[in-house]
Design an enzyme around this catalytic site. Structure first.
Site, PDB file in Angstrom:
ATOM      1  N   ARG A  53       0.854  -1.185   0.000  1.00  0.00           N
ATOM      2  CA  ARG A  53       0.000   0.000   0.000  1.00  0.00           C
ATOM      3  C   ARG A  53       0.888   1.233   0.000  1.00  0.00           C
ATOM      4  NH1 ARG A  53      -3.676  -2.500  -1.521  1.00  0.00           N
ATOM      5  NH2 ARG A  53      -5.680  -2.909  -0.536  1.00  0.00           N
ATOM      6  N   HIS A 113      -1.393   0.956  -9.566  1.00  0.00           N
ATOM      7  CA  HIS A 113      -2.104   0.038  -8.659  1.00  0.00           C
ATOM      8  C   HIS A 113      -2.805  -1.078  -9.457  1.00  0.00           C
ATOM      9  CE1 HIS A 113      -3.931  -0.225  -4.378  1.00  0.00           C
ATOM     10  NE2 HIS A 113      -3.886  -1.424  -4.934  1.00  0.00           N
TER      11      HIS A 113
END
Ligand code: GLV
Length: 313
Positions: free
Chosen positions: A228, A276
């Site tokens: 993350r 992502h």
């Protein structure tokens, strides 16, 4: 027995279609598409739900997260602590992460960015190429995804070891805890971070950590992160790339997503940015897992991959 799809992603139709295909006998409704009775909802399929939305379901039995990382749900203080939250563990997602990780390791190790630069100037020259057996890949966060990467990287000849929060069974050297971290970093040329984002891991990828990485191969150290963005101190990573403390990096995640066009990260030397996409969930594959879990749960079996609220993942 109604299931609610409550997701911030745009592919709601794909999820609804996949669900209807996998569980035609289980009614499903989609949050935001049509009104529904909150009291009728027993299962939630959820990705980045709005704060308070899950708490508004008085008969919710289980929430299934539609990705591997559960930080978005955990960030909602109203999410009731007695409702099990299930992490997605899905072979398709795991395979995709394996592809991305191996691609990034090899891209840096075989100096693809350097060769692209030489190609731009029509220069025929070889760059130093150490043997894979001389490089140590450190997998930080040793869960399902990292375990999957291990045999692939070893098969390519790399030395692979890992780091986890606590001791775990493993057939590679696995360092653990605060006390094991320095040893792990000192033996890592290529760091692959697959950690979950929790209060304990926020900002962990900073100058202090980068400074402890091994300089045992001419192509390292390299930082690869598909966990993350919140794990990253991006200013520190940028500075380390600029002054050569890091030889290269691959980041799939950022503190702010989409990464703003004004971010200096776009121009960082030897940085590969992907938006992502390292391991996107395939609804058809994930739904199969979830329906199996619900069937087993209703037959009295314990749920698998339930998030430990204390640990945050
Ligand atoms: C993607 O970010 C995931 O958590 O699966």
């Amino acid at each position: 027995m109604t299931t609610l799809l409550i997701s911030a992603d745009s592919n709601l139709d794909d999820w609804m279609d996949a669900w209807r295909e996998a569980a035609p006998h289980r009614p499903v409704v989609c949050h935001g598409r049509a009104p529904y009775d909150p009291a009728a909802i027993q299962y939630a399929l959820t990705w980045k739900p709005p704060a308070g939305a899950l708490n508004a379901l008085p008969n919710l039995k289980v929430a299934f997260n539609l990705g591997a990382g559960v930080d978005a749900v955990m960030a909602d203080p109203t999410f009731p602590s007695h409702i099990p939250l299930v992490r997605l563990v899905d072979q398709d997602l795991t395979n995709r992460m394996g592809e991305w990780v191996v691609l990034q390791v090899l891209t840096h190790f075989r100096q693809t960015l350097g060769y692209l630069e030489l190609q731009r100037t029509k220069t025929w020259r070889d760059l130093t190429q150490p043997a894979a057996r001389s490089a140590r890949v450190g997998l930080m966060g040793y869960g399902t995804l990292a375990r999957h990467c291990t045999p692939i990287l070893r098969g390519l000849g790399f030395n692979v070891h890992g780091w986890a929060r606590g001791p775990k069974e493993s057939d590679i050297t696995l360092h653990h805890g605060e006390e094991g971290l320095a040893n792990f970093l000192a033996r890592t040329d290529i760091l692959v971070c697959l950690l979950p984002l929790t209060e304990a891991t926020r900002g962990i990828l900073d100058a202090k950590l980068i400074g402890q990485l091994s300089r045992g191969t001419p192509v390292g150290p390299v930082l690869i992160n598909a966990g993350r963005g919140g794990l990253q101190n991006e200013a520190d990573i940028l500075a380390a790339l600029q002054d050569g403390t890091l030889k290269g990096a691959s980041l799939d995640v950022f503190n702010e997503e989409p990464l703003p066009a004004t971010s200096p990260m776009w121009d960082a030397p030897n940085l590969i940015i992907t938006p992502h996409v390292a391991a996107i969930t395939d609804p058809a594959s994930a739904v199969g897992n979830i329906v199996e879990q619900i069937d087993a749960f209703e037959a009295g079996a314990p749920l698998q991959n339930v998030v430990d609220r204390g640990h945050g993942y």
